[in-house]
Design a protein around this motif. Structure first.
Motif, PDB file in Angstrom:
ATOM      1  N   GLU A  49       0.174  -0.836  -0.026  1.00 39.98           N
ATOM      2  CA  GLU A  49      -0.157   0.044  -0.026  1.00 39.98           C
ATOM      3  C   GLU A  49       0.960   1.671   0.176  1.00 39.98           C
ATOM      4  O   GLU A  49       0.776   3.006  -1.081  1.00 39.98           O
ATOM      5  CB  GLU A  49      -0.486   0.219   1.454  1.00 39.98           C
ATOM      6  CG  GLU A  49      -1.703   0.689   1.802  1.00 39.98           C
ATOM      7  CD  GLU A  49      -2.334   1.654   0.263  1.00 39.98           C
ATOM      8  OE1 GLU A  49      -3.286   2.925   0.586  1.00 39.98           O
ATOM      9  OE2 GLU A  49      -2.676   0.338  -0.571  1.00 39.98           O
ATOM     10  N   GLU A  50       1.991   1.536   0.635  1.00 35.50           N
ATOM     11  CA  GLU A  50       2.690   1.983   0.779  1.00 35.50           C
ATOM     12  C   GLU A  50       3.308   2.624  -0.641  1.00 35.50           C
ATOM     13  O   GLU A  50       3.802   4.370  -1.175  1.00 35.50           O
ATOM     14  CB  GLU A  50       3.831   2.330   2.136  1.00 35.50           C
ATOM     15  CG  GLU A  50       3.155   2.101   3.521  1.00 35.50           C
ATOM     16  CD  GLU A  50       4.888   1.971   4.185  1.00 35.50           C
ATOM     17  OE1 GLU A  50       4.633   3.135   5.667  1.00 35.50           O
ATOM     18  OE2 GLU A  50       5.080   1.447   3.603  1.00 35.50           O
ATOM     19  N   VAL A  51       4.383   1.263  -1.247  1.00 38.79           N
ATOM     20  CA  VAL A  51       4.472   1.660  -2.958  1.00 38.79           C
ATOM     21  C   VAL A  51       3.468   2.424  -3.230  1.00 38.79           C
ATOM     22  O   VAL A  51       3.433   2.804  -4.071  1.00 38.79           O
ATOM     23  CB  VAL A  51       5.033   0.220  -3.013  1.00 38.79           C
ATOM     24  CG1 VAL A  51       5.241   0.152  -4.384  1.00 38.79           C
ATOM     25  CG2 VAL A  51       6.734  -0.454  -1.815  1.00 38.79           C
ATOM     26  N   ARG A  52       2.200   1.302  -3.623  1.00 32.12           N
ATOM     27  CA  ARG A  52       1.161   2.700  -4.202  1.00 32.12           C
ATOM     28  C   ARG A  52       1.024   3.490  -4.595  1.00 32.12           C
ATOM     29  O   ARG A  52       1.042   4.712  -5.273  1.00 32.12           O
ATOM     30  CB  ARG A  52       0.018   1.918  -4.189  1.00 32.12           C
ATOM     31  CG  ARG A  52      -1.796   1.970  -5.113  1.00 32.12           C
ATOM     32  CD  ARG A  52      -2.388   2.075  -4.777  1.00 32.12           C
ATOM     33  NE  ARG A  52      -3.362   2.341  -3.729  1.00 32.12           N
ATOM     34  CZ  ARG A  52      -3.589   3.199  -2.866  1.00 32.12           C
ATOM     35  NH1 ARG A  52      -3.361   3.985  -4.281  1.00 32.12           N
ATOM     36  NH2 ARG A  52      -3.818   3.843  -2.196  1.00 32.12           N
ATOM     37  N   VAL A  53       0.612   4.106  -3.194  1.00 33.11           N
ATOM     38  CA  VAL A  53      -0.007   5.853  -2.799  1.00 33.11           C
ATOM     39  C   VAL A  53       1.835   6.147  -2.488  1.00 33.11           C
ATOM     40  O   VAL A  53       1.793   7.681  -3.253  1.00 33.11           O
ATOM     41  CB  VAL A  53       0.391   5.524  -1.649  1.00 33.11           C
ATOM     42  CG1 VAL A  53       0.069   7.389  -0.815  1.00 33.11           C
ATOM     43  CG2 VAL A  53      -1.164   5.020  -0.707  1.00 33.11           C
ATOM     44  N   ILE A  54       3.091   5.859  -2.550  1.00 31.55           N
ATOM     45  CA  ILE A  54       4.387   6.577  -3.110  1.00 31.55           C
ATOM     46  C   ILE A  54       4.290   6.962  -4.889  1.00 31.55           C
ATOM     47  O   ILE A  54       4.437   7.790  -5.196  1.00 31.55           O
ATOM     48  CB  ILE A  54       6.222   5.975  -2.417  1.00 31.55           C
ATOM     49  CG1 ILE A  54       5.362   5.656  -1.578  1.00 31.55           C
ATOM     50  CG2 ILE A  54       6.633   6.227  -3.671  1.00 31.55           C
ATOM     51  CD1 ILE A  54       6.438   5.303  -0.483  1.00 31.55           C
ATOM     52  N   TRP A  55       4.484   5.732  -5.557  1.00 29.63           N
ATOM     53  CA  TRP A  55       4.091   5.909  -6.915  1.00 29.63           C
ATOM     54  C   TRP A  55       3.009   6.938  -6.846  1.00 29.63           C
ATOM     55  O   TRP A  55       3.299   8.135  -7.948  1.00 29.63           O
ATOM     56  CB  TRP A  55       3.682   4.986  -6.942  1.00 29.63           C
ATOM     57  CG  TRP A  55       4.737   3.534  -7.201  1.00 29.63           C
ATOM     58  CD1 TRP A  55       5.345   2.687  -6.988  1.00 29.63           C
ATOM     59  CD2 TRP A  55       6.104   4.090  -8.686  1.00 29.63           C
ATOM     60  NE1 TRP A  55       6.526   2.712  -7.191  1.00 29.63           N
ATOM     61  CE2 TRP A  55       7.156   3.445  -8.047  1.00 29.63           C
ATOM     62  CE3 TRP A  55       6.527   5.276  -9.291  1.00 29.63           C
ATOM     63  CZ2 TRP A  55       8.343   3.288  -8.410  1.00 29.63           C
ATOM     64  CZ3 TRP A  55       7.535   5.687 -10.298  1.00 29.63           C
ATOM     65  CH2 TRP A  55       8.589   4.435  -9.680  1.00 29.63           C
TER      66      TRP A  55
END
Length: 226
Positions: A49-55
């Motif tokens: 989820e963090e990776v998705r939001v960061i991208w």
């Protein structure tokens, strides 16, 4: 914790729930401080989820990119660039160029960025450095409401090559432009001339961006009166 820093931390937590901002002196310009991401937060695996939001919405405003640092250093070494002038920092990000302009005698400084989080970052960093700066989230609306600015500062705005046509538009709305960039090595835009360079590291360090440590500074005369 000030109101601006508290709001900024809340915004950061939308992307990185456990991240923290720390007061950071800039190595090239130790008179200037910014609230930046604590790099200890980078030394761990991120959740999907963090990776998705960061991208989708990267918190770029809690890093200080090389171009902004070189711009601030140039202003320190050449304060006549901004002294007694009306300055617009276009694509301000963390506000480092705007803060440098305010520190070295600009008559009026407006930090402009379309990202609400970046504007909040500029507010928190202006407060941290005890400088008076104005803020705008719409450059073209701002320009319509004010006299032609003396100089536009633009650091690291070419992260997307689709932004290159903006450089011609900027010339139409000022007396002069100073631009720092580390991504486009052979800029071919009418009126822009490379005249200085420098090296800096993104803070906190991002090793995969080593190729962006070399910064070129360009200058252009505005065409507002033509």
């Amino acid at each position: 914790m000030t109101e601006y820093l508290s709001d900024l931390t809340q915004r950061l937590h939308y992307s990185l729930p456990t991240a923290q901002l720390i007061e950071s002196k800039m190595p090239l310009t130790p008179w200037l401080k910014l609230w930046l991401l604590n790099d200890s937060n980078m030394d761990r695996p991120f959740s999907p989820e963090e990776v998705r939001v960061i991208w989708e919405a990267p918190p770029y405003w809690c890093f200080c990119w090389a171009s902004g640092q070189i711009m601030a250093k140039y202003i320190e070494e050449h304060p006549e660039t901004v002294r007694d002038k009306v300055v617009v920092d276009f694509g301000a990000g963390s506000g480092i160029a705007a803060i440098a302009a305010a520190k070295f005698g600009a008559k009026r400084v407006i930090a402009c960025d379309i990202d609400e989080d970046a504007i909040m970052s500029c507010k928190a960093n202006a407060e941290l450095n005890n400088v008076g700066i104005e803020f705008s989230d719409d450059f073209f609306e701002l320009i319509q409401k004010m006299d032609t600015p003396d100089i536009i500062l633009a650091a690291d705005v070419l992260y997307d090559r689709d932004n290159i046509p903006l450089l011609t538009e900027l010339r139409k709305n000022c007396q002069s432009i100073l631009m720092a960039d580390s991504r486009v090595k052979n800029l071919d835009v009418d009126g822009y001339q490379a005249f200085s360079e420098g090296h800096a590291e993104t803070l906190p360090p991002l090793e995969r961006f080593d190729e962006f440590k070399h910064v070129i500074i360009y200058a252009a005369q505005g065409t507002a009166k033509e």
